[in-house]
Design a protein around this motif. Sequence first.
Motif, PDB file in Angstrom:
ATOM      1  N   ARG A   1     -71.002   4.301  49.633  1.00  0.00           N
ATOM      2  CA  ARG A   1     -69.684   3.577  49.401  1.00  0.00           C
ATOM      3  C   ARG A   1     -69.001   2.900  50.525  1.00  0.00           C
ATOM      4  O   ARG A   1     -67.750   3.043  50.538  1.00  0.00           O
ATOM      5  CB  ARG A   1     -68.771   4.967  49.057  1.00  0.00           C
TER       6      ARG A   1
ATOM      7  N   ASP B   1     -60.030   9.673  55.924  1.00  0.00           N
ATOM      8  CA  ASP B   1     -60.260   9.143  54.789  1.00  0.00           C
ATOM      9  C   ASP B   1     -60.873  10.458  54.373  1.00  0.00           C
ATOM     10  O   ASP B   1     -61.856  11.256  54.842  1.00  0.00           O
ATOM     11  CB  ASP B   1     -61.605   8.024  54.658  1.00  0.00           C
TER      12      ASP B   1
ATOM     13  N   PRO C   1     -57.869   0.437  60.640  1.00  0.00           N
ATOM     14  CA  PRO C   1     -56.769   0.266  59.678  1.00  0.00           C
ATOM     15  C   PRO C   1     -56.855   1.583  58.699  1.00  0.00           C
ATOM     16  O   PRO C   1     -55.678   1.927  58.141  1.00  0.00           O
ATOM     17  CB  PRO C   1     -57.130  -0.898  58.657  1.00  0.00           C
TER      18      PRO C   1
ATOM     19  N   LYS D   1     -62.450  13.096  51.214  1.00  0.00           N
ATOM     20  CA  LYS D   1     -63.406  13.034  49.936  1.00  0.00           C
ATOM     21  C   LYS D   1     -63.207  14.630  49.368  1.00  0.00           C
ATOM     22  O   LYS D   1     -62.891  15.651  50.173  1.00  0.00           O
ATOM     23  CB  LYS D   1     -64.849  13.054  50.163  1.00  0.00           C
TER      24      LYS D   1
ATOM     25  N   THR E   1     -55.141  -3.663  54.772  1.00  0.00           N
ATOM     26  CA  THR E   1     -56.117  -3.197  55.799  1.00  0.00           C
ATOM     27  C   THR E   1     -56.286  -4.367  56.804  1.00  0.00           C
ATOM     28  O   THR E   1     -56.518  -4.391  58.144  1.00  0.00           O
ATOM     29  CB  THR E   1     -57.482  -2.982  55.143  1.00  0.00           C
TER      30      THR E   1
ATOM     31  N   CYS F   1     -67.434  -0.183  52.436  1.00  0.00           N
ATOM     32  CA  CYS F   1     -66.395  -0.920  52.014  1.00  0.00           C
ATOM     33  C   CYS F   1     -67.184  -2.306  51.353  1.00  0.00           C
ATOM     34  O   CYS F   1     -67.933  -2.864  52.100  1.00  0.00           O
ATOM     35  CB  CYS F   1     -65.356  -1.549  53.261  1.00  0.00           C
TER      36      CYS F   1
HETATM   37  C1  HEM Z   1     -60.307  -4.701  57.895  1.00  0.00           C
HETATM   38  C2  HEM Z   1     -60.400  -4.499  56.849  1.00  0.00           C
HETATM   39  C3  HEM Z   1     -60.846  -3.381  55.802  1.00  0.00           C
HETATM   40  C4  HEM Z   1     -61.103  -2.239  56.241  1.00  0.00           C
HETATM   41  C5  HEM Z   1     -60.950  -1.657  57.492  1.00  0.00           C
HETATM   42  C6  HEM Z   1     -61.566  -1.381  55.145  1.00  0.00           C
HETATM   43  C7  HEM Z   1     -62.040  -0.081  55.110  1.00  0.00           C
HETATM   44  C8  HEM Z   1     -62.490   0.419  53.906  1.00  0.00           C
HETATM   45  C9  HEM Z   1     -62.939   1.846  53.857  1.00  0.00           C
HETATM   46  C10 HEM Z   1     -62.759   2.854  54.854  1.00  0.00           C
HETATM   47  C11 HEM Z   1     -63.391   2.281  52.614  1.00  0.00           C
HETATM   48  C12 HEM Z   1     -63.880   3.410  51.968  1.00  0.00           C
HETATM   49  C13 HEM Z   1     -62.596   4.032  51.150  1.00  0.00           C
HETATM   50  C14 HEM Z   1     -62.747   5.483  50.598  1.00  0.00           C
HETATM   51  O1  HEM Z   1     -64.046   5.556  50.150  1.00  0.00           O
HETATM   52  O2  HEM Z   1     -62.084   6.230  50.281  1.00  0.00           O
HETATM   53  C15 HEM Z   1     -63.148   0.935  51.960  1.00  0.00           C
HETATM   54  C16 HEM Z   1     -63.517   0.750  50.559  1.00  0.00           C
HETATM   55  C17 HEM Z   1     -63.419  -0.546  49.963  1.00  0.00           C
HETATM   56  N1  HEM Z   1     -63.054  -1.617  50.221  1.00  0.00           N
HETATM   57 FE1  HEM Z   1     -62.451  -2.210  52.385  1.00  0.00          FE
HETATM   58  N2  HEM Z   1     -61.657  -2.397  54.134  1.00  0.00           N
HETATM   59  C18 HEM Z   1     -61.101  -3.415  54.765  1.00  0.00           C
HETATM   60  C19 HEM Z   1     -60.869  -4.734  53.780  1.00  0.00           C
HETATM   61  C20 HEM Z   1     -61.584  -4.861  52.674  1.00  0.00           C
HETATM   62  C21 HEM Z   1     -61.298  -5.968  51.828  1.00  0.00           C
HETATM   63  C22 HEM Z   1     -60.551  -7.546  52.221  1.00  0.00           C
HETATM   64  C23 HEM Z   1     -61.711  -5.850  50.304  1.00  0.00           C
HETATM   65  C24 HEM Z   1     -61.786  -6.892  49.166  1.00  0.00           C
HETATM   66  C25 HEM Z   1     -60.972  -7.612  49.145  1.00  0.00           C
HETATM   67  C26 HEM Z   1     -62.001  -4.391  50.554  1.00  0.00           C
HETATM   68  C27 HEM Z   1     -62.643  -3.982  49.308  1.00  0.00           C
HETATM   69  C28 HEM Z   1     -63.130  -2.424  49.329  1.00  0.00           C
HETATM   70  C29 HEM Z   1     -63.439  -1.780  47.887  1.00  0.00           C
HETATM   71  C30 HEM Z   1     -63.444  -2.482  46.739  1.00  0.00           C
HETATM   72  C31 HEM Z   1     -63.825  -0.641  48.609  1.00  0.00           C
HETATM   73  C32 HEM Z   1     -64.392   0.442  47.553  1.00  0.00           C
HETATM   74  C33 HEM Z   1     -65.890   0.760  47.720  1.00  0.00           C
HETATM   75  C34 HEM Z   1     -66.545   1.786  46.872  1.00  0.00           C
HETATM   76  O3  HEM Z   1     -65.717   2.773  46.810  1.00  0.00           O
HETATM   77  O4  HEM Z   1     -67.701   1.546  46.621  1.00  0.00           O
HETATM   78  N3  HEM Z   1     -61.995  -3.893  51.447  1.00  0.00           N
HETATM   79  N4  HEM Z   1     -62.849  -0.130  52.634  1.00  0.00           N
END
Ligand code: HEM
Length: 297
Positions: free
Chosen positions: A233, A163, A159, A165, A98, A235
């Motif tokens: 939920r 998405d 990125p 569900k 991402t 990120c």
């Molecule tokens: C520009 C960078 C990023 C974008 C655009 C992004 C975007 C997203 C999106 C859209 C989701 C929801 C996915 C879903 O529910 O299907 C998500 C969930 C998540 N992201 Fe990111 N993310 C980024 C960077 C990161 C980083 C650097 C980390 C940690 C090291 C991270 C950790 C997580 C985690 C753990 C979830 C799951 C949260 C949950 O379901 O409760 N993300 N992210």
Amino acid sequence: MSDFALSFDKASRLSAERAMAVSPLVWKLKRLFNIGSERELREALRVINMLAKEVINQRRKMGFSKHKDLLSRFMNNVDDETCLRDIVISFLLAGRDTVASALTSFFWLLAKHPQVELEILLEADKVIGANKELRSFEELGKLHYLQAAVYECMRLYPPVQFDSKFCVEDDVLPDGTKVKSGTRVTYHPYAMGRLEDLWGEDSMEFRPQRWLKGGVFHHENPFKYPVFQAGLRVCMGKEMALMEIKCVTLSLIRSFHFKLLPPVVNHATPRFSPGLTATFRFGLPVIVGDRKIEFSE
Ligand code: HEM
């Protein structure tokens, strides 16, 4: 590239292809008979699982009870090995491609919009000081134009471009739309980021100013800008991702100049291509030069 990185990329690609299959029956049959792409996916997952377990074993040997890094914290609270392994993989998947995708798009946009790059550099000199290094998280927070440019970049090139569900039980959306249990519901940040209804007539333009009010960055409703998803939920790595993107960009553009390579046959314009994480299909070929020395053609 390491075996882990290769297997990770392969597993991401093949999983995304599952979602795009005409019918899930196709990949389910392949999985049943362990043939074709499903056989490749199984092998890639074997390598990933093995190496993720190795990361956990190494941390266990080093001792984790007093460490405060993320993995040690999880290890202090989770006993199930498979769950720990999946946590390692989830964080890698969520955080690796991402941020790389956002940085690639950002460098492409900066190369095409030198005035935006100049604004970022001028702001950095003003807030941090010319030839000085960023000192703190608080100082990073004062770079409003940089933050605006990063948000604007991900509005056009999110990125996670879509998405999905699956609805657990029959539901009704706020506008009255009925959603039956088991229905797949998809939101599409890539399309939403380009809608004139949401962003105005200049929705297709890269214009960081749209995020600034009197020079100060202002947030949009996350349901209008679901780049990091919204609600419960959202990120978990959002702030970390923003910090990484801003720090990497700043430190690179303050020292180096990036020039796009002239169009190459078939790669004329970088193509933003879908996947679990979207990215530019042929990478972003650039020439890197010292910022203090002008490029000669
Ligand atoms: C520009 C960078 C990023 C974008 C655009 C992004 C975007 C997203 C999106 C859209 C989701 C929801 C996915 C879903 O529910 O299907 C998500 C969930 C998540 N992201 Fe990111 N993310 C980024 C960077 C990161 C980083 C650097 C980390 C940690 C090291 C991270 C950790 C997580 C985690 C753990 C979830 C799951 C949260 C949950 O379901 O409760 N993300 N992210």
